[in-house]
Write a protein that holds these residues in place. Structure first.
Motif, PDB file in Angstrom:
ATOM      1  N   LYS A 136      75.634  36.758   5.825  1.00 52.21           N
ATOM      2  CA  LYS A 136      76.827  36.291   5.118  1.00 52.21           C
ATOM      3  C   LYS A 136      77.523  37.476   4.453  1.00 52.21           C
ATOM      4  O   LYS A 136      76.877  38.306   3.808  1.00 52.21           O
ATOM      5  CB  LYS A 136      76.447  35.249   4.068  1.00 52.21           C
ATOM      6  CG  LYS A 136      77.618  34.731   3.250  1.00 52.21           C
ATOM      7  CD  LYS A 136      77.169  33.790   2.156  1.00 52.21           C
ATOM      8  CE  LYS A 136      76.760  32.448   2.725  1.00 52.21           C
ATOM      9  NZ  LYS A 136      76.483  31.456   1.666  1.00 52.21           N
ATOM     10  N   VAL A 137      78.852  37.553   4.610  1.00 54.43           N
ATOM     11  CA  VAL A 137      79.637  38.605   3.969  1.00 54.43           C
ATOM     12  C   VAL A 137      80.804  37.952   3.233  1.00 54.43           C
ATOM     13  O   VAL A 137      81.221  36.837   3.542  1.00 54.43           O
ATOM     14  CB  VAL A 137      80.169  39.636   4.987  1.00 54.43           C
ATOM     15  CG1 VAL A 137      79.021  40.348   5.671  1.00 54.43           C
ATOM     16  CG2 VAL A 137      81.073  38.974   6.013  1.00 54.43           C
TER      17      VAL A 137
ATOM     18  N   ILE B 232      87.072  35.434   0.755  1.00 56.88           N
ATOM     19  CA  ILE B 232      86.719  34.741   1.994  1.00 56.88           C
ATOM     20  C   ILE B 232      85.267  35.074   2.329  1.00 56.88           C
ATOM     21  O   ILE B 232      84.896  36.236   2.433  1.00 56.88           O
ATOM     22  CB  ILE B 232      87.637  35.172   3.161  1.00 56.88           C
ATOM     23  CG1 ILE B 232      89.100  34.978   2.788  1.00 56.88           C
ATOM     24  CG2 ILE B 232      87.268  34.400   4.417  1.00 56.88           C
ATOM     25  CD1 ILE B 232      89.482  33.561   2.477  1.00 56.88           C
ATOM     26  N   THR B 233      84.445  34.022   2.479  1.00 57.36           N
ATOM     27  CA  THR B 233      83.029  34.214   2.754  1.00 57.36           C
ATOM     28  C   THR B 233      82.659  33.503   4.047  1.00 57.36           C
ATOM     29  O   THR B 233      83.059  32.359   4.285  1.00 57.36           O
ATOM     30  CB  THR B 233      82.180  33.654   1.601  1.00 57.36           C
ATOM     31  OG1 THR B 233      82.553  34.304   0.381  1.00 57.36           O
ATOM     32  CG2 THR B 233      80.695  33.886   1.859  1.00 57.36           C
ATOM     33  N   GLY B 234      81.874  34.193   4.875  1.00 54.37           N
ATOM     34  CA  GLY B 234      81.424  33.618   6.135  1.00 54.37           C
ATOM     35  C   GLY B 234      80.567  34.609   6.884  1.00 54.37           C
ATOM     36  O   GLY B 234      80.152  35.637   6.334  1.00 54.37           O
ATOM     37  N   SER B 235      80.308  34.296   8.136  1.00 52.23           N
ATOM     38  CA  SER B 235      79.541  35.234   8.950  1.00 52.23           C
ATOM     39  C   SER B 235      80.374  36.480   9.182  1.00 52.23           C
ATOM     40  O   SER B 235      81.612  36.443   9.178  1.00 52.23           O
ATOM     41  CB  SER B 235      79.170  34.595  10.283  1.00 52.23           C
ATOM     42  OG  SER B 235      80.333  34.322  11.047  1.00 52.23           O
ATOM     43  N   SER B 236      79.703  37.603   9.389  1.00 54.62           N
ATOM     44  CA  SER B 236      80.404  38.876   9.563  1.00 54.62           C
ATOM     45  C   SER B 236      81.365  38.826  10.743  1.00 54.62           C
ATOM     46  O   SER B 236      82.473  39.359  10.676  1.00 54.62           O
ATOM     47  CB  SER B 236      79.394  40.007   9.750  1.00 54.62           C
ATOM     48  OG  SER B 236      78.510  39.712  10.837  1.00 54.62           O
TER      49      SER B 236
ATOM     50  N   ARG C 163      87.520  38.480  11.982  1.00 57.60           N
ATOM     51  CA  ARG C 163      88.647  37.914  12.742  1.00 57.60           C
ATOM     52  C   ARG C 163      89.792  37.446  11.857  1.00 57.60           C
ATOM     53  O   ARG C 163      90.840  37.027  12.369  1.00 57.60           O
ATOM     54  CB  ARG C 163      88.150  36.733  13.587  1.00 57.60           C
ATOM     55  CG  ARG C 163      87.208  37.116  14.712  1.00 57.60           C
ATOM     56  CD  ARG C 163      86.551  35.880  15.303  1.00 57.60           C
ATOM     57  NE  ARG C 163      87.543  34.852  15.648  1.00 57.60           N
ATOM     58  CZ  ARG C 163      87.253  33.560  15.784  1.00 57.60           C
ATOM     59  NH1 ARG C 163      86.009  33.141  15.577  1.00 57.60           N
ATOM     60  NH2 ARG C 163      88.187  32.691  16.107  1.00 57.60           N
ATOM     61  N   VAL C 164      89.617  37.496  10.541  1.00 53.68           N
ATOM     62  CA  VAL C 164      90.669  37.015   9.640  1.00 53.68           C
ATOM     63  C   VAL C 164      91.913  37.870   9.808  1.00 53.68           C
ATOM     64  O   VAL C 164      91.878  39.096   9.646  1.00 53.68           O
ATOM     65  CB  VAL C 164      90.193  37.040   8.174  1.00 53.68           C
ATOM     66  CG1 VAL C 164      91.350  36.675   7.247  1.00 53.68           C
ATOM     67  CG2 VAL C 164      89.026  36.081   7.986  1.00 53.68           C
ATOM     68  N   ALA C 165      93.034  37.214  10.146  1.00 58.28           N
ATOM     69  CA  ALA C 165      94.306  37.921  10.327  1.00 58.28           C
ATOM     70  C   ALA C 165      95.303  37.577   9.239  1.00 58.28           C
ATOM     71  O   ALA C 165      96.156  38.394   8.892  1.00 58.28           O
ATOM     72  CB  ALA C 165      94.900  37.601  11.700  1.00 58.28           C
TER      73      ALA C 165
ATOM     74  N   ASN D 103      86.774  28.630  10.171  1.00 58.47           N
ATOM     75  CA  ASN D 103      85.867  27.868   9.316  1.00 58.47           C
ATOM     76  C   ASN D 103      85.108  28.837   8.408  1.00 58.47           C
ATOM     77  O   ASN D 103      84.048  29.357   8.763  1.00 58.47           O
ATOM     78  CB  ASN D 103      84.895  27.058  10.179  1.00 58.47           C
ATOM     79  CG  ASN D 103      83.978  26.182   9.339  1.00 58.47           C
ATOM     80  OD1 ASN D 103      84.276  25.886   8.191  1.00 58.47           O
ATOM     81  ND2 ASN D 103      82.857  25.789   9.910  1.00 58.47           N
ATOM     82  N   VAL D 104      85.681  29.092   7.233  1.00 54.94           N
ATOM     83  CA  VAL D 104      85.083  29.998   6.259  1.00 54.94           C
ATOM     84  C   VAL D 104      85.160  29.349   4.882  1.00 54.94           C
ATOM     85  O   VAL D 104      85.850  28.357   4.673  1.00 54.94           O
ATOM     86  CB  VAL D 104      85.816  31.365   6.237  1.00 54.94           C
ATOM     87  CG1 VAL D 104      85.570  32.129   7.524  1.00 54.94           C
ATOM     88  CG2 VAL D 104      87.310  31.157   6.008  1.00 54.94           C
TER      89      VAL D 104
END
Length: 329
Positions: A135-136, A170-174, A179-181, A214-215
């Motif tokens: 998680k990052v 924003i937290t989610g898998s690395s 991919r966040v734009a 999905n974050v």
């Protein structure tokens, strides 16, 4: 009595009885379809329960898991007296235990707890392939995305939006966070007539293809303020004398300290409007230098003008005859 135990036939009969009793005991214990060989048989029933939530057991502080279904199917079979409460109450748990597994792809089995061991249980799916990632968390600036912008009154103009807080975590898998734009606060501006003040707006996260990701977003909403003004255009004015001055009066000029007028209206009207119509100034009764107030004409399609009235200075010059009369002694 001692002679009985010395009798071969007595020992044979006793052995036969013990063997029969052992056979009955073993068969009763191993019989999964009936509670007893000597009592009434209980018919077996089967029920399928769909959409059973799947519980995930893992270290949610360090990892993010993907590939898991949210719901599973559970089939139970056994005596109605035991099966019916399970189906009605559904007070059991289906789970997958990922504790002890590190980052990577793993095939794991689904498990269940809380179902009587008198029932045969089948889970669908039985196994699943999951991906565990670290998680990052990363901060991103929030921009404003307007919906129904085409329905905004054509006479209104949106100013620069202000967002508070300006950045969210924003937290989610690395792999997903990379991919966040864009991160956007969504504002619906249909039927808006005035400036937007501190409106609560949900935050959405997208990749460069416009797909929502999905974050976890913190905070999930922000406060948005947007100044909204009427669409306007600045145009130069042109004042001109109308009518004839009284006999012997010469009007040398008409002028105004106001050089521009602001006009308000729809975008298509303002785009085609290059100048104001001439502003006529009546000089038929002017006999000396004077200042008059005149109305500013409103062009076709324009909703309003500002200012609506202007002051015009009329400069009068004496005629030669008047000058001669004034010079005569």
């Amino acid at each position: 009595m001692d002679s009985w135990f010395r009798s071969v036939w007595f020992i044979r009969i006793l052995s036969l009885l013990l063997a029969g009793l052992l056979w009955v005991t073993v068969n009763v214990d191993n019989n999964t379809e009936s509670d007893s060989l000597f009592f009434n048989d209980t018919p077996s029933e089967l029920e399928v329960m769909e959409n059973i939530p799947l519980e995930i057991r893992f270290n949610s502080e360090e990892y993010v898991v993907s590939g898991l279904p949210q719901e599973v199917s559970v089939t139970v079979e056994g005596p109605a007296s035991t099966l019916t409460p399970v189906v009605r109450q559904q007070n059991f748990t289906v789970f997958v235990d990922l504790n002890g597994l590190g980052p990577g792809t793993h095939e794991v089995s689904l498990q269940h707890t809380g179902i009587s061991n008198q029932l045969a249980v089948t889970l669908d799916p039985k196994t699943i392939e999951v991906t565990i990632e670290e998680k990052v968390s990363k901060n991103f600036e929030v921009n404003v995305d307007y919906i129904n912008e085409s329905k905004l009154n054509g006479e209104l103009v949106l100013g620069k939006a202000k967002v508070a807080p300006a950045r969210v975590a924003i937290t989610g898998s690395s792999s997903v966070v990379e991919r966040v734009a864009s991160v956007k606060a969504i504002i619906d501006i249909e039927d808006v007539e005035d400036s937007i003040e501190d409106r609560e707006a949900p935050v959405k996260v997208y990749d460069n293809q416009g797909n929502e990701l999905n974050v976890l977003v913190d905070p999930t909403t922000v406060q948005v303020s947007v100044p909204i003004t009427k669409r306007k255009k600045q145009l130069q004015i042109n004042v001109t004398a109308r009518g004839g001055a009284p006999e012997g009066v010469i009007v040398s000029s008409v002028s105004s300290s106001t050089k521009e007028i602001t006009v308000y209206g729809p975008e298509d009207v303002l785009e085609n409007l290059e100048e104001l119509p001439e502003i006529p100034v009546d000089i038929t009764e002017v006999t000396e230098d004077t200042t008059v107030e005149v109305d500013v004409p409103v062009p076709d399609g324009v909703r309003a003008v500002s200012p609506e009235k202007i002051e015009v200075f009329i400069d009068v010059q004496e005629s030669e005859e008047q000058e001669d009369e004034n010079g005569t002694t």
